[in-house]
Structure formats: structure tokens, C-alpha cells
Design a protein around this motif. Structure first.
Motif, mmCIF file in Angstrom:
data_model
loop_
_atom_site.group_PDB
_atom_site.id
_atom_site.type_symbol
_atom_site.label_atom_id
_atom_site.label_comp_id
_atom_site.label_asym_id
_atom_site.label_seq_id
_atom_site.Cartn_x
_atom_site.Cartn_y
_atom_site.Cartn_z
ATOM 1 N N LEU A 201 -36.265 -28.110 9.360
ATOM 2 C CA LEU A 201 -34.979 -28.466 9.938
ATOM 3 C C LEU A 201 -33.907 -28.473 8.849
ATOM 4 C CD1 LEU A 201 -36.325 -31.360 12.145
ATOM 5 C CD2 LEU A 201 -35.051 -29.393 13.039
ATOM 6 N N PRO A 202 -32.618 -28.402 9.218
ATOM 7 C CA PRO A 202 -31.553 -28.456 8.213
ATOM 8 C C PRO A 202 -31.618 -29.741 7.389
ATOM 9 C CG PRO A 202 -30.674 -27.726 10.318
ATOM 10 C CD PRO A 202 -32.092 -28.168 10.573
ATOM 11 N N ASN A 203 -31.167 -29.668 6.130
ATOM 12 C CA ASN A 203 -31.226 -30.826 5.240
ATOM 13 C C ASN A 203 -30.205 -31.900 5.600
ATOM 14 O OD1 ASN A 203 -33.161 -29.413 3.845
ATOM 15 N ND2 ASN A 203 -31.787 -28.710 2.235
ATOM 16 N N LYS A 204 -29.004 -31.497 5.994
ATOM 17 C CA LYS A 204 -27.929 -32.448 6.246
ATOM 18 C C LYS A 204 -28.117 -33.105 7.615
ATOM 19 C CE LYS A 204 -24.583 -30.137 3.261
ATOM 20 N NZ LYS A 204 -23.229 -29.524 3.166
ATOM 21 N N PRO A 205 -27.884 -34.436 7.681
ATOM 22 C CA PRO A 205 -28.157 -35.173 8.922
ATOM 23 C C PRO A 205 -27.445 -34.616 10.149
ATOM 24 C CG PRO A 205 -27.795 -36.700 7.113
ATOM 25 C CD PRO A 205 -27.474 -35.329 6.580
ATOM 26 N N GLY A 206 -26.167 -34.290 10.019
ATOM 27 C CA GLY A 206 -25.427 -33.795 11.176
ATOM 28 C C GLY A 206 -25.982 -32.486 11.704
ATOM 29 N N ALA A 207 -26.265 -31.574 10.785
ATOM 30 C CA ALA A 207 -26.824 -30.281 11.186
ATOM 31 C C ALA A 207 -28.236 -30.450 11.747
ATOM 32 C CB ALA A 207 -26.841 -29.328 9.993
ATOM 33 N N ARG A 208 -28.996 -31.389 11.174
ATOM 34 C CA ARG A 208 -30.358 -31.612 11.662
ATOM 35 C C ARG A 208 -30.339 -32.151 13.094
ATOM 36 N NH1 ARG A 208 -32.328 -34.170 7.531
ATOM 37 N NH2 ARG A 208 -31.717 -36.247 8.211
ATOM 38 N N ARG A 209 -29.487 -33.137 13.350
ATOM 39 C CA ARG A 209 -29.395 -33.686 14.700
ATOM 40 C C ARG A 209 -28.893 -32.638 15.694
ATOM 41 N NH1 ARG A 209 -27.954 -38.498 11.825
ATOM 42 N NH2 ARG A 209 -25.749 -37.927 11.876
ATOM 43 N N GLY A 210 -27.979 -31.778 15.231
ATOM 44 C CA GLY A 210 -27.504 -30.712 16.108
ATOM 45 C C GLY A 210 -28.620 -29.747 16.475
ATOM 46 N N ALA A 211 -29.458 -29.401 15.480
ATOM 47 C CA ALA A 211 -30.578 -28.502 15.744
ATOM 48 C C ALA A 211 -31.567 -29.141 16.707
ATOM 49 C CB ALA A 211 -31.278 -28.137 14.427
ATOM 50 N N LEU A 212 -31.845 -30.435 16.532
ATOM 51 C CA LEU A 212 -32.767 -31.130 17.431
ATOM 52 C C LEU A 212 -32.196 -31.223 18.839
ATOM 53 C CD1 LEU A 212 -33.971 -34.025 15.091
ATOM 54 C CD2 LEU A 212 -35.286 -32.036 15.822
ATOM 55 N N GLN A 213 -30.905 -31.465 18.937
ATOM 56 C CA GLN A 213 -30.285 -31.574 20.251
ATOM 57 C C GLN A 213 -30.424 -30.274 21.032
ATOM 58 O OE1 GLN A 213 -28.906 -34.605 21.297
ATOM 59 N NE2 GLN A 213 -29.039 -33.585 23.283
ATOM 60 N N SER A 214 -30.379 -29.141 20.321
ATOM 61 C CA SER A 214 -30.515 -27.854 20.996
ATOM 62 C C SER A 214 -31.918 -27.635 21.542
ATOM 63 C CB SER A 214 -30.159 -26.717 20.023
ATOM 64 O OG SER A 214 -31.161 -26.557 19.025
ATOM 65 N N LEU A 215 -32.891 -28.475 21.115
ATOM 66 C CA LEU A 215 -34.285 -28.321 21.526
ATOM 67 C C LEU A 215 -34.708 -29.347 22.584
ATOM 68 C CD1 LEU A 215 -35.816 -27.847 17.962
ATOM 69 C CD2 LEU A 215 -35.437 -26.041 19.653
#
Length: 231
Positions: free
Chosen positions: A81-95
Motif C-alpha cells: 500500500l502507499p506509504n503516506k496515510p492519506g494515500a493509503r486510506r484512499g487506496a483502501l477506500q477504493s477496495l
């Protein structure tokens, strides 16, 4: 043991293990429990509080998945997953609405914040499996609810000892039953043959297959689409 007698055979194998025997499960068609019989067996063994040890293959993810007890027929390997918290949460939200088991890799120094984001996005009820040091001396495969994952990680002294992988099975987003039964067969049916559309809708909603099949037929008739018995 094969796909038609897996549940009954699994019960007998659990009894052998409880009696102190060791059991090896092999397949002539590929890695057991990954698109091959064995997932229900692994699940039964884990539910009985017994240990499952995978034999390594070319991929750590597949070796660990085979011992995870996840019985979903499909999985998505996402990787890191992305390292940065915001990008990581965005990637998880897409799943969130993805209908398959999700497979992630994560570095040990980010595992706590990663799991916190997983819990925040997916909720506390989803099952998660951690696998680390697979095939090594301190191999550890742990299965728990997402809500209990952080407590387990905090209480485990070896959290930072090795890279970690985590799995979470398909999430069915909370929706009113009437709404989900109307929406999913119609949306899927526009792109897929009827039987495939119904199967996908069952995986996403958890609704009764026969009810969805009848609903899908009705929707096709309402839309004026021809129905073929072998669709």
C-alpha cells in the motif's frame, strides 16, 4: 479428499490431528487451498485451534494464503500500500466494495498504522490474517477479527521482527436487503451472462442465490431483454 467430500474429510483429518498425528495435504493440480480443494480443510483445522504449516512455493503470498483459512474462491494481490496515510486510506477506500479476498504486503515499521487504517476503512468485523517469517524458524500465522488486530500486534513482541502480510476476506457493504437485491443483478446483468451475474451478486450481497436468480429473470423481462436457458 476432493471438492465434493471436503467438509466430511476435513472433520476426519481434524480428529487425526487432535489425536496427535501429523497430516500432509498435497495436490496434483497446484497449491492446495488456492483455486484448488483445501481451503475448507485449512479453515476447519484453524477453527479447531490447530496449526497449519504451508510448504513454500514461488510466491510468499500464495504460500501464506494457502494456510490462511480463507475459503473465498478468488483473491486480489495488491502488494504494498502507499506509504503516506492519506494515500493509503484512499487506496483502501477504493477496495471497500471489492468482492474478493484482499492480499497486501507491508513493512514491519508501518504495520501498526496500516492495520489502524484497515480497521478504520473496513470496520472491526472483517477477518484478517497475518503471516510473517513464512518457512523460517519463527514462522507465525495469526487469524483474528480486524477489531482485535491492533491489540494482538501491541502484545506481540516480534511485531517488528519481519515483514508482514495481511489478508482480509470479501466485504459485503451494509445495504438494505431490498435495495441490494434490486441493484446488483441489474447492474451485473448488463455486462455478464445471467448465471455469472447472479453468482457475482451473491458474492457481493450475501443474498440467497435462488431469490437473486428469479429477481434477475424478472429484471431482464422488465428490460425487454431475451432470456436464454443456457445464459
Amino acid at each position: 479428499m476432493h471438492q465434493h467430500n471436503e467438509r466430511g474429510a476435513a472433520t476426519k483429518i481434524v480428529e487425526l490431528l487432535q489425536a496427535g498425528q501429523s497430516v500432509a495435504f498435497v495436490s496434483d493440480a497446484g497449491t492446495p487451498a488456492v483455486s484448488d480443494p483445501g481451503a475448507l480443510l485449512v479453515q476447519a483445522v484453524l477453527d479447531a485451534g490447530l496449526r497449519v504449516i504451508p510448504i513454500p512455493g514461488p510466491s510468499a503470498a500464495v504460500a501464506a494464503l494457502s494456510a490462511s483459512g480463507m475459503a473465498e474462491p478468488h483473491f486480489l494481490f495488491f502488494g504494498f500500500l502507499p506509504n503516506k496515510p492519506g494515500a493509503r486510506r484512499g487506496a483502501l477506500q477504493s477496495l471497500v466494495a471489492h468482492p474478493y479476498t484482499l492480499v497486501f504486503y507491508e513493512a514491519p515499521h508501518r504495520i501498526l498504522e496500516c492495520v489502524a487504517d484497515l480497521q478504520a476503512v473496513f470496520g472491526a468485523e472483517r477477518v484478517i490474517v497475518f503471516a510473517r517469517e513464512v518457512t523460517k524458524l519463527f514462522e507465525n500465522i495469526h487469524r483474528c477479527s480486524m477489531g482485535a488486530a491492533l491489540d494482538w500486534l501491541h502484545s506481540n513482541a516480534n511485531t517488528s521482527a519481519a515483514n508482514s502480510c495481511c489478508w482480509s476476506p470479501a466485504l459485503r457493504p451494509p445495504q438494505p436487503a431490498g435495495c441490494r437485491q434490486r441493484a446488483h443483478p441489474r447492474a451485473a446483468g448488463r455486462e455478464l451472462p445471467l448465471k455469472q451475474a447472479v453468482q457475482l451478486a451473491v458474492q457481493i450481497t450475501g443474498a440467497n442465490r435462488n431469490e437473486l436468480y428469479l429477481r434477475a429473470l424478472q429484471l431482464k423481462n422488465d428490460d425487454g431483454e431475451p432470456h436464454h436457458a443456457d445464459a
